[in-house]
Design a protein around this motif. Structure first.
Motif, mmCIF file in Angstrom:
data_model
loop_
_atom_site.group_PDB
_atom_site.id
_atom_site.type_symbol
_atom_site.label_atom_id
_atom_site.label_comp_id
_atom_site.label_asym_id
_atom_site.label_seq_id
_atom_site.Cartn_x
_atom_site.Cartn_y
_atom_site.Cartn_z
ATOM 1 N N VAL A 173 -44.198 33.723 74.420
ATOM 2 C CA VAL A 173 -44.857 33.254 73.201
ATOM 3 C C VAL A 173 -45.848 32.160 73.557
ATOM 4 O O VAL A 173 -45.547 31.253 74.343
ATOM 5 C CB VAL A 173 -43.817 32.725 72.182
ATOM 6 N N ASP A 174 -47.022 32.251 72.965
ATOM 7 C CA ASP A 174 -48.031 31.212 73.078
ATOM 8 C C ASP A 174 -48.347 30.737 71.666
ATOM 9 O O ASP A 174 -48.696 31.545 70.805
ATOM 10 C CB ASP A 174 -49.288 31.756 73.756
ATOM 11 N N ALA A 175 -48.227 29.422 71.407
ATOM 12 C CA ALA A 175 -48.419 28.897 70.062
ATOM 13 C C ALA A 175 -49.812 29.186 69.522
ATOM 14 O O ALA A 175 -50.005 29.284 68.307
ATOM 15 C CB ALA A 175 -48.157 27.390 70.047
ATOM 16 N N ALA A 176 -50.794 29.341 70.403
ATOM 17 C CA ALA A 176 -52.171 29.560 69.961
ATOM 18 C C ALA A 176 -52.500 31.020 69.720
ATOM 19 O O ALA A 176 -53.327 31.345 68.860
ATOM 20 C CB ALA A 176 -53.134 28.975 70.988
ATOM 21 N N THR A 177 -51.865 31.924 70.469
ATOM 22 C CA THR A 177 -52.292 33.322 70.415
ATOM 23 C C THR A 177 -51.236 34.300 69.917
ATOM 24 O O THR A 177 -51.566 35.396 69.477
ATOM 25 C CB THR A 177 -52.752 33.786 71.807
ATOM 26 N N GLY A 178 -49.959 33.949 70.001
ATOM 27 C CA GLY A 178 -48.938 34.868 69.542
ATOM 28 C C GLY A 178 -47.962 35.253 70.631
ATOM 29 O O GLY A 178 -47.764 34.516 71.601
ATOM 30 N N ALA A 179 -47.375 36.428 70.490
ATOM 31 C CA ALA A 179 -46.284 36.852 71.373
ATOM 32 C C ALA A 179 -46.650 38.124 72.112
ATOM 33 O O ALA A 179 -47.398 38.970 71.605
ATOM 34 C CB ALA A 179 -45.015 37.083 70.561
ATOM 35 N N ASP A 380 -54.666 34.381 56.254
ATOM 36 C CA ASP A 380 -55.457 33.180 56.553
ATOM 37 C C ASP A 380 -55.348 32.723 58.007
ATOM 38 O O ASP A 380 -55.993 31.761 58.414
ATOM 39 C CB ASP A 380 -55.077 32.038 55.605
ATOM 40 N N GLY A 381 -54.520 33.416 58.809
ATOM 41 C CA GLY A 381 -54.423 33.103 60.225
ATOM 42 C C GLY A 381 -53.620 31.867 60.568
ATOM 43 O O GLY A 381 -53.581 31.450 61.729
ATOM 44 N N ASP A 382 -52.944 31.278 59.569
ATOM 45 C CA ASP A 382 -52.144 30.078 59.820
ATOM 46 C C ASP A 382 -50.701 30.476 60.105
ATOM 47 O O ASP A 382 -49.900 30.686 59.198
ATOM 48 C CB ASP A 382 -52.203 29.138 58.607
ATOM 49 N N TRP A 383 -50.369 30.559 61.392
ATOM 50 C CA TRP A 383 -49.011 30.923 61.818
ATOM 51 C C TRP A 383 -48.232 29.694 62.297
ATOM 52 O O TRP A 383 -47.265 29.807 63.057
ATOM 53 C CB TRP A 383 -49.074 31.945 62.956
ATOM 54 N N SER A 384 -48.620 28.536 61.831
ATOM 55 C CA SER A 384 -48.035 27.295 62.326
ATOM 56 C C SER A 384 -46.534 27.230 62.032
ATOM 57 O O SER A 384 -46.045 27.746 61.019
ATOM 58 C CB SER A 384 -48.721 26.088 61.686
#
Length: 551
Positions: A173-179, A380-384
């Motif tokens: 997993v990368d917090a910026a790009t996903g899994a 909205d692309g916010d997966w925080s």
């Protein structure tokens, strides 16, 4: 502002992503195609989320977690209406399940409890029952292999891409790009977010060391279970002839309870026109009282019946028709269930015990609060991690609430009077939150305003909804602490029972007509007349925050 969950998806905010082909890039990857995974994938796909549904097994398959409760059915209606997935509505009633989903299922018209003492005849006064009012609804004994398959195919019908017989062996997993997920077949999948609804052997829990060691659960139990044929309805057993409960035992989920554990009997053959001869049977034991030995499950079950001959009356002609499952300690938990780009849910997050049928309820609670966050994130692309923080608070709260209830119940199993008192606390934790959710559901049907459900999330007691959460939580904490004193040898069980019943009796948030604090009110049935009196109490005597539930 009312969020439109059914409208067209707006353009997504730009998100940095690895250079992968569109075919193997997904918004959400869901691990596990059981009830949690199938339902969540169906809801997400219905709203245009690109979903990958992965499972190491195939359908159909054996599963437990077969008994619904009123809260489960109400939450099913909430999810169906809130997310505009009408195919979920049949799961909210026995008639709907039987006609549209799983005709091999049984009906559930009550929770029945029969108390036993080893070496003593069963006392017909030591029974309890909570009747599901037939005029209001009928709950279901779900034939899970059909229900899970229905939800799996519903997800596919709405556009989820499914891969069964596919075991995920590596996750990064990368917090910026996903899994990035890799399978035992050498396949590679990319997703913006991963939801793990698999179970104890959760790939995410393993990958990120999320299991609490040891678990914080106070409760201890192990289980052995199977499906049987030839189980005698307990109503026909000689030891039940003196019982005067309002609803037949065989019309619902029967719990034989005793010091150190309980035995469930969940019939699928208990209604006119039943297609299935099966009965789900399981024995759950405190492994500290009944340590697991060398005997196989059938031998252990037979030895148990020899110790409790009046329970054995149900099983004189019974035989298992599938291999027994025998577990070690059931309880496990996670130090966190949400992290960068991932969430554990359902049995991947943790487990306590099948007592009180809370597993399906907790699963649907999480589907409900997780789904809208994932839908909005896909837009909205916010997966925080912050966006999903409430999901973790809720899951941990649900775990702790159920642990307190079941822990207290097992302590109560030592003595009928204490068990009779603890059961009233369970009734309070069941009835009042259900009324809260039903009121929110009715309000949503009138307004179609999603804020109705988002406001339910604003609770200071995660796992118990406002406005009843604080009251129920205080009662439950008092009960658990009282039972801890019993377990420590600091308080006699009879005195503990008296204190708990007195606390229930004094609780101003519990409808006075329900008489939950009355020791002799061992069988509770919400008749129309009783509910009318409760409504009058709500309008004239209840505290303001409780009276609103009766408006």
């Amino acid at each position: 502002m009312n969020t439109n969950l059914t409208g067209p998806a707006p353009e997504k905010a730009p998100e940095s992503a690895p250079a992968t082909s569109p075919e193997n890039r997904y918004d959400v990857a869901v691990l596990g195609a059981g009830m949690a995974g199938g339902m969540l994938a169906a809801v997400l796909a219905r709203h245009g989320v690109k979903v990958l549904l992965l499972d190491a097994g195939t359908h159909p398959r054996f599963a437990v977690g077969e008994s619904t409760i009123p809260y489960t059915s109400t939450m099913t209606r909430v999810i169906a209406e809130r997310y505009d997935v009408p195919e979920l509505l049949p799961l909210a009633s026995f008639a709907g399940v039987r006609e549209h989903v799983a005709p091999m299922s049984g009906r559930k018209q009550n929770f029945g409890f029969v108390y036993h003492r080893e070496g003593h005849p069963q006392d017909p006064e030591q029974i309890n029952q909570l009747v599901v009012p037939e005029w209001q609804r009928t709950e279901t004994h779900l034939f899970r292999q059909d229900v899970d398959a229905y939800l799996f195919h519903l997800a596919v019908r709405h556009g989820a891409e499914a891969r069964t017989a596919t075991r995920i062996t590596e996750i990064s997993v990368d917090a910026a790009t996903g899994a990035v997920l890799r399978s035992d077949r050498g396949e590679e999948f990319h997703a913006s977010y991963v939801v793990d609804g698999s179970g104890f052997r959760s790939p995410l829990a393993d990958a990120f060391g999320l299991r609490e060691q040891p678990t914080r659960a106070r409760h201890h139990s192990r289980s052995l279970f199977t499906h049987m044929v030839g189980v005698t309805p307990y109503d026909d057993a000689p030891s039940a002839r003196g019982h005067k409960q309002p609803s037949p035992w065989h019309a619902g989920t029967l719990h034989h309870v005793f010091d150190g554990g309980w035995l469930w009997v969940i019939p699928f053959d208990n209604h006119d026109g039943a297609l299935s001869p099966l009965c789900s049977v399981g024995l759950t034991l405190d492994e500290r009282v009944f340590p697991k030995g060398e005997a196989d499950a059938q031998q252990e079950f037979d030895a148990f019946l020899a110790r409790f001959p009046q329970i054995a009356e149900q099983f004189q002609d019974a035989r298992a028709v599938r291999p027994w499952v025998s577990t070690g300690r059931l309880q496990y938990s996670a130090n966190r269930t949400v992290g960068d780009r991932f969430c554990l849910t359902a049995h991947a997050a943790g487990f306590i015990d099948a007592l009180y049928s809370r597993g399906l309820t907790n699963t649907m609670e999480i589907v409900n609060v997780l789904a809208w966050r994932l839908i909005e994130a896909s837009r909205d692309g916010d997966w925080s991690t912050e966006r999903f923080a409430h999901v973790d608070r809720l899951q941990q709260g649900l775990f702790d609430v159920h642990d307190d209830v079941v822990y207290s119940s097992f302590v109560g199993f030592r003595d009928y009077e204490l068990w009779n008192a603890v059961l009233r606390v369970w009734e309070a934790t069941s009835i009042m939150p259900t009324m809260t959710l039903e009121r929110a559901y009715r309000s949503f049907l009138q307004s179609r305003d999603d804020r109705v459900f988002r406001e339910l999330e604003a609770s200071d007691t995660p796992g118990l909804p406002a406005p009843v959460g604080a009251d129920v939580s205080a009662l439950l904490t008092f009960t658990r602490e009282t039972c801890q004193a019993v377990e420590a040898g600091e308080l006699a069980s009879g005195e503990a029972a008296a204190r708990i019943l007195a606390r229930v009796e004094a609780a101003d948030f519990l409808p006075r007509p329900f008489a939950l604090g009355d020791r002799d009110n061992r069988c509770f049935e919400a008749t129309p007349e009783l509910m009318q009196r409760a409504m009058e109490w709500g309008r004239t005597e209840a505290p303001a925050h409780i009276g609103a539930l009766f408006g």
